[in-house]
Scaffold this active site. Structure first.
Site, PDB file in Angstrom:
ATOM      1  N   HIS A  94       0.840  -1.204   0.000  1.00 47.61           N
ATOM      2  CA  HIS A  94       0.000   0.000   0.000  1.00 47.61           C
ATOM      3  C   HIS A  94       0.873   1.251   0.000  1.00 47.61           C
ATOM      4  O   HIS A  94       1.816   1.376   0.790  1.00 47.61           O
ATOM      5  CB  HIS A  94      -0.912   0.020   1.223  1.00 47.61           C
ATOM      6  CG  HIS A  94      -1.859   1.186   1.228  1.00 47.61           C
ATOM      7  ND1 HIS A  94      -3.035   1.182   0.506  1.00 47.61           N
ATOM      8  CD2 HIS A  94      -1.807   2.393   1.836  1.00 47.61           C
ATOM      9  CE1 HIS A  94      -3.663   2.337   0.674  1.00 47.61           C
ATOM     10  NE2 HIS A  94      -2.934   3.088   1.487  1.00 47.61           N
ATOM     11  N   SER A  95       0.570   2.192  -0.895  1.00 52.21           N
ATOM     12  CA  SER A  95       1.259   3.467  -0.997  1.00 52.21           C
ATOM     13  C   SER A  95       2.750   3.216  -1.207  1.00 52.21           C
ATOM     14  O   SER A  95       3.136   2.619  -2.204  1.00 52.21           O
ATOM     15  CB  SER A  95       0.973   4.315   0.252  1.00 52.21           C
ATOM     16  OG  SER A  95       1.275   5.669   0.023  1.00 52.21           O
TER      17      SER A  95
END
Length: 262
Positions: A94-95
């Site tokens: 994520h990210s």
């Protein structure tokens, strides 16, 4: 998480599951730790073991130096994670974790190593589009903390604890710098399937730039937007993990010829 699980290793098991058929290596976002994924095992079937990645400078690796470069972060976990690739595996990031897991998969492919069944990326626009980021990692502390508050990924009680923030800010800044100064180097697309997720209310990851992750795989691709802001992986955790489970079980059953019954 218990300190007895993989202390000083970059691989942390929220719930060890040696009978699993597949390992899902989960790479946290900037400022995050392996604890981000502590609840994921309860949402995933027993066939899948969650292996949360701990970057240097935090958790059991607190004594190790921080890195300000995505590829350096990846290289810092590469050899350790490979020891756990003795069964089929997939990546989720994520990210910043999306970039770290993507670069990990690229290195595996370059070196002719076993590759993931699938790469799941979320909360991150396609790598070749990241040069549009406006840097925030170098803001003065008050402005930087205001930015963290705006992103809503850090609990308010943490942001309001001055002593704790003094401890955490170097780690968060280093991760933000790694993400915001990432330079994409063109290369062959991945062979594995790729699934990209974005938050419907996330201004950082508009749908169009989530969909252009399609340029980074020769395998199957799908983009999907879920309710929530940049940290939809927390608020839409049940939906996200259900989609990932379905995808991984499909891969497993196709590989083994078994039929999964509900």
């Amino acid at each position: 998480m218990s300190n007895s699980t993989a202390v000083k290793s970059c691989v942390v098991y929220p719930k060890p599951n040696p009978q699993s058929r597949l390992r899902l290596f989960c790479f946290p976002y900037a400022g995050g730790t392996a604890a981000v994924f502590r609840n994921w095992p309860r949402y995933l079937p027993s066939e899948i073991e969650v292996c949360a990645i701990q970057y240097g400078g935090r958790g059991g690796r607190i004594a190790e130096p921080l890195s300000e470069d995505v590829v350096d972060v990846m290289n810092g976990v590469y050899a350790d994670v490979q020891r756990f690739m003795d069964k089929p595996f997939a990546f989720f990031g994520h990210s910043m974790g999306a970039l770290v897991s993507y670069e990990f998969a690229r290195r595996l492919q370059r070196e002719g190593q076993p590759q993931p069944f699938a790469l799941f990326v979320s909360g991150c626009i396609a790598p070749h589009e990241l040069d549009n980021y406006e840097p925030t990692y170098n803001l003065p502390d008050p402005e930087f903390i205001a930015e963290l508050r705006r992103l809503q990924g850090t609990p308010a009680e943490v942001l309001e604890n001055a002593e704790l923030m003094q401890f955490m800010l170097p780690m968060i800044r280093a991760d933000f710098k790694a993400s915001q100064t990432y330079e994409y180097i063109p290369g062959p697309p991945l062979e594995c399937s790729l699934r990209a997720f974005g938050g419907l209310s996330d201004e950082l990851t508009p749908r169009k730039q989530v969909e252009t992750w399609s340029q980074h795989t020769r395998g199957s691709f799908r983009a999907q937007m879920l309710p929530g802001d940049h940290f939809f992986l927390n608020t839409s955790q049940s939906s996200l993990t259900r989609i990932i489970s379905q995808e991984l079980l499909m891969h497993l059953n196709k590989d083994t010829g078994h039929v999964q019954h509900a």
